[in-house]
Motif scaffolding. Sequence first.
Motif, PDB file in Angstrom:
ATOM      1  N   CYS A 133      45.902  51.311  37.480  1.00 47.03           N
ATOM      2  CA  CYS A 133      46.354  49.964  38.052  1.00 47.03           C
ATOM      3  C   CYS A 133      45.435  48.906  37.911  1.00 47.03           C
ATOM      4  O   CYS A 133      44.474  49.038  37.278  1.00 47.03           O
ATOM      5  N   ALA A 134      45.807  47.829  38.225  1.00 48.98           N
ATOM      6  CA  ALA A 134      45.003  46.559  38.103  1.00 48.98           C
ATOM      7  C   ALA A 134      43.877  46.710  38.977  1.00 48.98           C
ATOM      8  O   ALA A 134      42.706  46.250  38.428  1.00 48.98           O
ATOM      9  N   SER A 135      43.865  46.984  40.053  1.00 50.17           N
ATOM     10  CA  SER A 135      42.432  47.311  40.851  1.00 50.17           C
ATOM     11  C   SER A 135      41.425  48.009  39.931  1.00 50.17           C
ATOM     12  O   SER A 135      40.198  47.554  39.942  1.00 50.17           O
ATOM     13  N   ASP A 136      41.848  49.348  39.519  1.00 40.52           N
ATOM     14  CA  ASP A 136      40.958  50.025  38.481  1.00 40.52           C
ATOM     15  C   ASP A 136      40.321  49.206  37.409  1.00 40.52           C
ATOM     16  O   ASP A 136      39.111  49.249  37.256  1.00 40.52           O
TER      17      ASP A 136
ATOM     18  N   THR B  80      48.375  33.779  42.309  1.00 41.75           N
ATOM     19  CA  THR B  80      47.580  34.497  43.614  1.00 41.75           C
ATOM     20  C   THR B  80      48.719  34.919  44.348  1.00 41.75           C
ATOM     21  O   THR B  80      49.734  34.500  44.318  1.00 41.75           O
ATOM     22  N   HIS B  81      48.488  36.202  45.065  1.00 43.12           N
ATOM     23  CA  HIS B  81      49.364  37.026  45.797  1.00 43.12           C
ATOM     24  C   HIS B  81      49.672  36.530  47.178  1.00 43.12           C
ATOM     25  O   HIS B  81      50.821  37.118  47.586  1.00 43.12           O
ATOM     26  N   ARG B  82      49.190  35.586  47.625  1.00 46.61           N
ATOM     27  CA  ARG B  82      49.623  35.240  49.015  1.00 46.61           C
ATOM     28  C   ARG B  82      50.779  34.074  49.010  1.00 46.61           C
ATOM     29  O   ARG B  82      51.765  34.289  49.675  1.00 46.61           O
TER      30      ARG B  82
ATOM     31  N   LEU C  20      39.757  37.773  34.548  1.00 49.27           N
ATOM     32  CA  LEU C  20      40.827  36.951  34.937  1.00 49.27           C
ATOM     33  C   LEU C  20      41.747  38.426  35.463  1.00 49.27           C
ATOM     34  O   LEU C  20      41.838  39.573  35.104  1.00 49.27           O
ATOM     35  N   ASP C  21      42.241  38.081  36.822  1.00 48.01           N
ATOM     36  CA  ASP C  21      43.242  38.980  37.572  1.00 48.01           C
ATOM     37  C   ASP C  21      44.665  38.679  37.106  1.00 48.01           C
ATOM     38  O   ASP C  21      45.308  37.762  37.795  1.00 48.01           O
ATOM     39  N   GLY C  22      45.114  39.407  36.289  1.00 49.57           N
ATOM     40  CA  GLY C  22      46.578  39.255  35.744  1.00 49.57           C
ATOM     41  C   GLY C  22      47.367  40.005  36.325  1.00 49.57           C
ATOM     42  O   GLY C  22      48.542  40.058  35.914  1.00 49.57           O
ATOM     43  N   ALA C  23      47.267  40.463  37.695  1.00 51.18           N
ATOM     44  CA  ALA C  23      48.172  41.819  38.334  1.00 51.18           C
ATOM     45  C   ALA C  23      49.673  41.140  38.267  1.00 51.18           C
ATOM     46  O   ALA C  23      50.651  41.692  38.005  1.00 51.18           O
ATOM     47  N   HIS C  24      49.530  39.792  38.721  1.00 56.53           N
ATOM     48  CA  HIS C  24      51.129  39.170  38.964  1.00 56.53           C
ATOM     49  C   HIS C  24      51.605  38.320  37.724  1.00 56.53           C
ATOM     50  O   HIS C  24      52.539  37.926  37.853  1.00 56.53           O
ATOM     51  N   ALA C  25      50.859  38.381  36.663  1.00 56.60           N
ATOM     52  CA  ALA C  25      51.010  37.281  35.609  1.00 56.60           C
ATOM     53  C   ALA C  25      52.135  37.892  34.764  1.00 56.60           C
ATOM     54  O   ALA C  25      52.962  37.598  33.979  1.00 56.60           O
TER      55      ALA C  25
ATOM     56  N   PHE D  47      45.202  44.164  34.331  1.00 52.45           N
ATOM     57  CA  PHE D  47      46.678  43.849  34.672  1.00 52.45           C
ATOM     58  C   PHE D  47      47.074  45.238  35.217  1.00 52.45           C
ATOM     59  O   PHE D  47      46.245  46.358  34.956  1.00 52.45           O
ATOM     60  N   ASN D  48      48.276  45.144  35.869  1.00 49.80           N
ATOM     61  CA  ASN D  48      49.199  46.247  35.916  1.00 49.80           C
ATOM     62  C   ASN D  48      50.451  46.241  35.205  1.00 49.80           C
ATOM     63  O   ASN D  48      50.621  45.130  34.771  1.00 49.80           O
ATOM     64  N   LEU D  49      51.076  47.554  35.239  1.00 48.22           N
ATOM     65  CA  LEU D  49      52.385  47.274  34.329  1.00 48.22           C
ATOM     66  C   LEU D  49      53.631  47.591  35.341  1.00 48.22           C
ATOM     67  O   LEU D  49      54.557  47.754  34.994  1.00 48.22           O
ATOM     68  N   HIS D  50      53.016  47.731  36.516  1.00 43.90           N
ATOM     69  CA  HIS D  50      54.275  48.093  37.636  1.00 43.90           C
ATOM     70  C   HIS D  50      54.710  47.017  38.623  1.00 43.90           C
ATOM     71  O   HIS D  50      55.473  47.155  39.542  1.00 43.90           O
ATOM     72  N   LYS D  51      54.329  45.688  38.159  1.00 40.71           N
ATOM     73  CA  LYS D  51      55.007  44.603  38.999  1.00 40.71           C
ATOM     74  C   LYS D  51      56.067  43.964  37.954  1.00 40.71           C
ATOM     75  O   LYS D  51      57.246  44.340  38.510  1.00 40.71           O
ATOM     76  N   TRP D  52      55.676  43.459  37.056  1.00 38.41           N
ATOM     77  CA  TRP D  52      56.775  42.357  36.547  1.00 38.41           C
ATOM     78  C   TRP D  52      57.188  42.758  34.977  1.00 38.41           C
ATOM     79  O   TRP D  52      58.103  42.277  34.401  1.00 38.41           O
TER      80      TRP D  52
HETATM   81  C1  LIG Z   1      46.458  39.371  42.667  1.00 40.26           C
HETATM   82  C2  LIG Z   1      46.505  40.832  42.596  1.00 40.26           C
HETATM   83  N1  LIG Z   1      45.353  41.339  42.171  1.00 40.26           N
HETATM   84  C3  LIG Z   1      45.392  42.727  42.022  1.00 40.26           C
HETATM   85  C4  LIG Z   1      46.210  43.632  42.554  1.00 40.26           C
HETATM   86  C5  LIG Z   1      46.032  45.022  42.529  1.00 40.26           C
HETATM   87  O1  LIG Z   1      46.906  45.650  41.716  1.00 40.26           O
HETATM   88  P1  LIG Z   1      47.301  46.959  41.711  1.00 40.26           P
HETATM   89  O2  LIG Z   1      48.163  47.501  42.973  1.00 40.26           O
HETATM   90  O3  LIG Z   1      47.849  47.500  40.406  1.00 40.26           O
HETATM   91  O4  LIG Z   1      45.847  47.878  41.797  1.00 40.26           O
HETATM   92  C6  LIG Z   1      47.386  43.070  43.256  1.00 40.26           C
HETATM   93  C7  LIG Z   1      48.447  43.783  43.825  1.00 40.26           C
HETATM   94  O5  LIG Z   1      49.248  43.503  44.564  1.00 40.26           O
HETATM   95  C8  LIG Z   1      47.428  41.247  43.196  1.00 40.26           C
HETATM   96  O6  LIG Z   1      48.619  41.002  43.839  1.00 40.26           O
END
Ligand SMILES: Cc1ncc(COP(=O)(O)O)c(C=O)c1O
Length: 396
Positions: free
Chosen positions: A94-97, A177-179, A202-207, A225-230
């Motif tokens: 995931c992106a967090s990892d 940004t996620h909020r 760079l936190d590209g989770a949502h990009a 990044f993650n691959l499970h959002k967009w």
């Molecule tokens: C901005 C942002 N960074 C990181 C994450 C973490 O992503 P993941 O759930 O793939 O670890 C998220 C998840 O919602 C997010 O919104």
Amino acid sequence: MPRTADTLARDEQHWQGIARQFDLEPGPINLENGYFGRMTRTVAEEYQHNIHWVNRSNSVLVRQRFEQLDALQIRGQLAALLGVPDNAVALTRCASDALQSLIRNYNRLQPGDQVLVSDLEYDTVKSAMRWLARQRGVEVIEIVHPHPASFDSLVGAYTNAFQRYPRLRLMPLTYVTHRSGLVMPVQAIAAAAREHGVDIILDGAHALGQIDFDLTELGIAFAGFNLHKWIGAPLSLGFLYIHPERLQDIAPDMGEFHFPSDDVRARTPYSTPNIPALMTLPRVFEEHRAMGGAATKGARLNYLRHTWSEALRELPGVEIMTPQDPRLCCAISALRFTGHSDQQALVNRLLQDYNLFTVVRNGAGFGPCIRITPGLATPLEHMQRLIQAVTELARH
Ligand SMILES: Cc1ncc(COP(=O)(O)O)c(C=O)c1O
């Protein structure tokens, strides 16, 4: 003549066709597509097929075929999607990892250095930066972005910090940004950071999948990044990116030895991955491209967001949390009922009275807000329902 992404974004019939590619459970209207994305029916079917295949064949074929061949090809396809060399990416869960690996293994900090976090970062990233600082005897500088934000205020917040804190060396930066869905001016911030010798993770989770970007043009050397959002992949997939010339600045993860120390894959924890999900990625990339890629998907999502946010922007009793500047906008935005202290009560009303599913996001300097995230299967009519619901709720 081929239609532009913006023209296509307004073609409800076209997007009805796309929506039919997804299976939807009856129930509330989902305006919380920011948590994770739906897979299309074909992707879900292929994932199921792969689960059965891996379960039947177990380690024999996985060891003989997947590890030797498929895993490398899949990584190559991922790198091609980003336009970067294969040896710049390593898959994670995931992106967090990915982000945590980059943060904990960044090896250029000296005691007495400073690192920077803003209120708009993801909480896991903030806590990882605070942890890193404690481990390395480094000071954390925390900034709160001015609200409402503008392109210049966002860049200015960083340039001010760079000038004020000359020992700054590292900062995370959240692309989307996620909020509130604010899109950060990454390229301008990265240019300023470079001038001051500050590295960015760079936190590209949502990009990824909704913004068409080029990491080299952005000037980014480290990203998660993650691959499970967009992108539309099965849950449990992400990856990290390290510019090959900066590999030595991220140490192998906790003495990781399965790959040579000059291999980017040594920067992630070694584990048995979700092989069926990984095997599904070629189909995911194919469908992402068939939909027009990030440019077309992003234009549609932006159009949906623009429809509701601009209809409500001047409504008394409601604040739209993101600015109008198109450079700072994407699928996600957020609103706040200004006359109410409890935004959760309004989220409950949206669900009970209007069948609209949304969430409260806390933790930004600007306070709680209600996040609204349409998805690729969202018709324009759902945005109109939201506009009506918010207009009625704001009156009471
Ligand atoms: C901005 C942002 N960074 C990181 C994450 C973490 O992503 P993941 O759930 O793939 O670890 C998220 C998840 O919602 C997010 O919104």
